[in-house]
Every structure is written in structure tokens, then in C-alpha cells.
Design a protein around this motif. Sequence first.
Motif, PDB file in Angstrom:
ATOM      1  N   GLU A  81       0.843  -1.200   0.000  1.00  0.00           N
ATOM      2  CA  GLU A  81       0.000   0.000   0.000  1.00  0.00           C
ATOM      3  C   GLU A  81       0.872   1.241   0.000  1.00  0.00           C
ATOM      4  O   GLU A  81       1.879   1.313   0.696  1.00  0.00           O
ATOM      5  CB  GLU A  81      -0.903   0.010   1.237  1.00  0.00           C
ATOM      6  N   ARG A  82       0.453   2.218  -0.785  1.00  0.00           N
ATOM      7  CA  ARG A  82       1.130   3.512  -0.813  1.00  0.00           C
ATOM      8  C   ARG A  82       0.200   4.547  -0.230  1.00  0.00           C
ATOM      9  O   ARG A  82      -0.974   4.588  -0.554  1.00  0.00           O
ATOM     10  CB  ARG A  82       1.503   3.878  -2.251  1.00  0.00           C
ATOM     11  N   ASN A  83       0.751   5.403   0.618  1.00  0.00           N
ATOM     12  CA  ASN A  83      -0.047   6.446   1.250  1.00  0.00           C
ATOM     13  C   ASN A  83      -0.169   7.684   0.392  1.00  0.00           C
ATOM     14  O   ASN A  83      -1.173   8.364   0.397  1.00  0.00           O
ATOM     15  CB  ASN A  83       0.540   6.822   2.613  1.00  0.00           C
ATOM     16  N   GLU A  84       0.883   8.012  -0.346  1.00  0.00           N
ATOM     17  CA  GLU A  84       0.887   9.200  -1.177  1.00  0.00           C
ATOM     18  C   GLU A  84       1.014   8.793  -2.625  1.00  0.00           C
ATOM     19  O   GLU A  84       1.913   8.056  -3.009  1.00  0.00           O
ATOM     20  CB  GLU A  84       2.055  10.111  -0.794  1.00  0.00           C
TER      21      GLU A  84
END
Length: 86
Positions: A81-84
Motif C-alpha cells: 500500500e502507498r499512502n501518497e
Amino acid sequence: MRTYLDQKIKKKENELTAVTCNCCKKELLVENGILKEECVSFSHLFGYFSERDGEKHRFDLCEQCYNKMIAGFLLPVEKEERNELL
């Protein structure tokens, strides 16, 4: 499969004009040289120990075809998962 404007008539160098899924032939949305749909692009140069030594393969898959492809994997793809998103 990616298509670019002809060198002689184009306004910008290497402007993207079309992307077609190599699996289902779906035309993905491209506007002003920008791909506006999700697309997974593969590029691989085969090495010495391959039957395809020296060949470079490139292809594009729409998101639906990519999902069908990975659904058949015996080992799942690694996800992170990437937050940005940039």
C-alpha cells in the motif's frame, strides 16, 4: 501496444496517441498525449539462458486483463500500500 504521432507531422516529440490492450484489444483513453486509464506495461529483455536470447518483448494490459492474468497465479503477487500518490 502504444502508438505515437508520426515524426513528420507531430507537434511534440513522441506524443502518445493510442494505447491498446495486447490481450483484449481494448482501446484505452488517451487525451492530449496522456493516458487517462489504468494500464500495466511490461518490458523484458531476455538473457543468455533463455530460448529468446536477445529479444525484447513489450506489451500493455488493461486493468481487467491484468486481474485475469494474476488470478491464475499459484503464488499471489506481492502487494504494498502507498499512502501518497504522485
